[in-house]
Design an enzyme around this catalytic site. Sequence first.
Site, PDB file in Angstrom:
ATOM      1  N   CYS A 114      34.290  30.767  40.557  1.00  0.00           N
ATOM      2  CA  CYS A 114      33.093  31.578  40.317  1.00  0.00           C
ATOM      3  C   CYS A 114      32.031  30.855  39.492  1.00  0.00           C
ATOM      4  CB  CYS A 114      33.467  32.887  39.654  1.00  0.00           C
ATOM      5  SG  CYS A 114      34.555  33.892  40.686  1.00  0.00           S
ATOM      6  N   HIS A 250      26.679  35.442  36.672  1.00  0.00           N
ATOM      7  CA  HIS A 250      27.703  35.665  37.703  1.00  0.00           C
ATOM      8  C   HIS A 250      28.040  37.153  37.707  1.00  0.00           C
ATOM      9  CE1 HIS A 250      31.195  35.557  40.120  1.00  0.00           C
ATOM     10  NE2 HIS A 250      32.050  35.725  39.129  1.00  0.00           N
ATOM     11  N   ASN A 280      31.831  40.937  43.622  1.00  0.00           N
ATOM     12  CA  ASN A 280      31.944  39.560  43.127  1.00  0.00           C
ATOM     13  C   ASN A 280      32.015  38.618  44.331  1.00  0.00           C
ATOM     14  OD1 ASN A 280      32.755  37.095  42.090  1.00  0.00           O
ATOM     15  ND2 ASN A 280      34.311  37.954  40.735  1.00  0.00           N
TER      16      ASN A 280
HETATM   17  O1  UT7 Z   1      34.819  36.185  38.769  1.00  0.00           O
HETATM   18  C1  UT7 Z   1      35.896  35.566  38.170  1.00  0.00           C
HETATM   19  C2  UT7 Z   1      36.234  36.175  36.899  1.00  0.00           C
HETATM   20  N1  UT7 Z   1      36.783  37.479  37.111  1.00  0.00           N
HETATM   21  C3  UT7 Z   1      36.506  38.418  36.254  1.00  0.00           C
HETATM   22  O2  UT7 Z   1      35.736  38.181  35.358  1.00  0.00           O
HETATM   23  C4  UT7 Z   1      37.224  39.730  36.368  1.00  0.00           C
HETATM   24  C5  UT7 Z   1      37.665  40.135  34.999  1.00  0.00           C
HETATM   25  N2  UT7 Z   1      38.444  41.373  34.948  1.00  0.00           N
HETATM   26  C6  UT7 Z   1      37.916  42.577  35.192  1.00  0.00           C
HETATM   27  O3  UT7 Z   1      36.787  42.704  35.617  1.00  0.00           O
HETATM   28  C7  UT7 Z   1      38.752  43.788  34.840  1.00  0.00           C
HETATM   29  O4  UT7 Z   1      39.862  43.361  34.097  1.00  0.00           O
HETATM   30  C8  UT7 Z   1      39.243  44.581  36.076  1.00  0.00           C
HETATM   31  C9  UT7 Z   1      38.085  45.342  36.694  1.00  0.00           C
HETATM   32  C10 UT7 Z   1      39.867  43.666  37.090  1.00  0.00           C
HETATM   33  C11 UT7 Z   1      40.293  45.603  35.640  1.00  0.00           C
HETATM   34  O5  UT7 Z   1      39.746  46.451  34.638  1.00  0.00           O
HETATM   35  P1  UT7 Z   1      40.554  46.720  33.275  1.00  0.00           P
HETATM   36  O6  UT7 Z   1      39.777  47.695  32.513  1.00  0.00           O
HETATM   37  O7  UT7 Z   1      40.821  45.380  32.631  1.00  0.00           O
HETATM   38  O8  UT7 Z   1      41.890  47.382  33.798  1.00  0.00           O
HETATM   39  P2  UT7 Z   1      43.409  46.890  33.649  1.00  0.00           P
HETATM   40  O9  UT7 Z   1      43.646  45.687  34.495  1.00  0.00           O
HETATM   41  O10 UT7 Z   1      43.753  46.805  32.197  1.00  0.00           O
HETATM   42  O11 UT7 Z   1      44.164  48.110  34.283  1.00  0.00           O
HETATM   43  C12 UT7 Z   1      44.108  49.416  33.686  1.00  0.00           C
HETATM   44  C13 UT7 Z   1      44.860  50.369  34.585  1.00  0.00           C
HETATM   45  C14 UT7 Z   1      46.243  49.871  34.988  1.00  0.00           C
HETATM   46  O12 UT7 Z   1      47.116  50.987  35.024  1.00  0.00           O
HETATM   47  P3  UT7 Z   1      48.170  51.250  33.835  1.00  0.00           P
HETATM   48  O13 UT7 Z   1      49.025  50.013  33.788  1.00  0.00           O
HETATM   49  O14 UT7 Z   1      47.318  51.420  32.617  1.00  0.00           O
HETATM   50  O15 UT7 Z   1      48.869  52.479  34.279  1.00  0.00           O
HETATM   51  C15 UT7 Z   1      46.047  49.337  36.387  1.00  0.00           C
HETATM   52  O16 UT7 Z   1      47.218  49.400  37.156  1.00  0.00           O
HETATM   53  O17 UT7 Z   1      44.139  50.546  35.814  1.00  0.00           O
HETATM   54  C16 UT7 Z   1      45.026  50.321  36.916  1.00  0.00           C
HETATM   55  N3  UT7 Z   1      44.249  49.792  38.041  1.00  0.00           N
HETATM   56  C17 UT7 Z   1      43.609  50.574  38.915  1.00  0.00           C
HETATM   57  N4  UT7 Z   1      43.494  51.917  39.000  1.00  0.00           N
HETATM   58  C18 UT7 Z   1      42.757  52.393  40.008  1.00  0.00           C
HETATM   59  C19 UT7 Z   1      44.043  48.501  38.375  1.00  0.00           C
HETATM   60  N5  UT7 Z   1      43.276  48.438  39.472  1.00  0.00           N
HETATM   61  C20 UT7 Z   1      43.006  49.713  39.826  1.00  0.00           C
HETATM   62  C21 UT7 Z   1      42.238  50.286  40.854  1.00  0.00           C
HETATM   63  N6  UT7 Z   1      42.137  51.634  40.904  1.00  0.00           N
HETATM   64  N7  UT7 Z   1      41.602  49.539  41.789  1.00  0.00           N
END
Ligand code: UT7
Length: 323
Positions: A114, A250, A280
């Site tokens: 990215c 980005h 993205n």
């Molecule tokens: O471009 C390259 C660089 N990439 C990035 O910069 C991406 C960086 N990361 C992010 O943007 C975020 O971490 C995400 C959008 C990917 C995830 O958001 P988050 O607030 O960090 O959520 P998390 O990964 O901590 O997950 C929180 C909860 C989890 O459930 P539990 O374990 O708390 O029960 C996940 O399983 O959200 C759950 N979850 C979802 N729920 C509904 C993960 N994906 C989804 C989904 N829909 N699509």
Amino acid sequence: MAYARIAGTGSYLPGRVLTNAELEKMVDTTDEWIVSRTGIRERRVAADDEVTSELAEKAARQALAMAGVGPSDIDLIVVATTTPDQVFPSVGCLLQNRLGIHNGGAAFDVQAACAGFVYAIDVANRYFHTDGAQCALVVGAETFTRIIDWDDRNTCILFGDGAGAVVLQAANEPGIIATHLHADGKYHELLNVPAGVSANYAQILEGEAYTRMQGSEVFKWAVKALGDIVVETLEQSGYGKEDIDWLVPHQANIRIIRATAKKLGLGMDQVVVTVDRHGNTSAASIPLALDEAVRDGRIQRGHKIILEGFGGGFAWGSVLLAF
Ligand code: UT7
């Protein structure tokens, strides 16, 4: 000393729109979760027969037209991509051929996930300083959805396809004012496609080479690294926050974008945001956003702009430029 200045921009998005409502039917997710955690409402998906070099060509032709130059004027092509058409030749060479350029100029790809577009600008810029480059095409192009597991809700809601391009021309004044690049391969396991030609090739053959990400870890690192790099960019170039007209970041997550803007002291009205409509698009996201803001008149000649990107590697970087 010769400087590189952006003479034209272009972009291309595939026609197929994939909405959050459609993703709700594919994995256990909701529109509300996706919008609140990422800011994404829809993304584009390339047709099965659309390849990265084709997206790149469409964006490049727009950039050439805006710059008022023909393909034969291009003496350097640098393409940032993580999703090339083939193992080789590079998308740079395939794009050169698509554009009918046979003048012997160099053409190659840069792979920094990215952060690819800021890496590509940095590389191309150096050719103006050291090698007499006169007119370069720098492209970010991705068919990233090809390396997405549509059963993995952690990743499939995030990514999209597209391409953006700039024509850089030699000028007496910058142009590209400063570039800063960083990488730390220690974090390669937090965001990757764990297969390629020399490792786990069977996954490629079986069509199961997918992006894996530990999202919350990547998120923390992205906020920290991008906050640090915009400060480094200003400090080392002698510019103040008040000198910056636009942040073109980005487009991974609106929360990361907001944090970086805050670090720069910029209001969101000085930030170009496309993540809601593009998702993205990896190396394509910065030039796609840049082209949008140039074409709708927000970005004007003389404006000072910071581009920044962060991604797999980890690799990250920034470009400070006068448009
Ligand atoms: O471009 C390259 C660089 N990439 C990035 O910069 C991406 C960086 N990361 C992010 O943007 C975020 O971490 C995400 C959008 C990917 C995830 O958001 P988050 O607030 O960090 O959520 P998390 O990964 O901590 O997950 C929180 C909860 C989890 O459930 P539990 O374990 O708390 O029960 C996940 O399983 O959200 C759950 N979850 C979802 N729920 C509904 C993960 N994906 C989804 C989904 N829909 N699509």
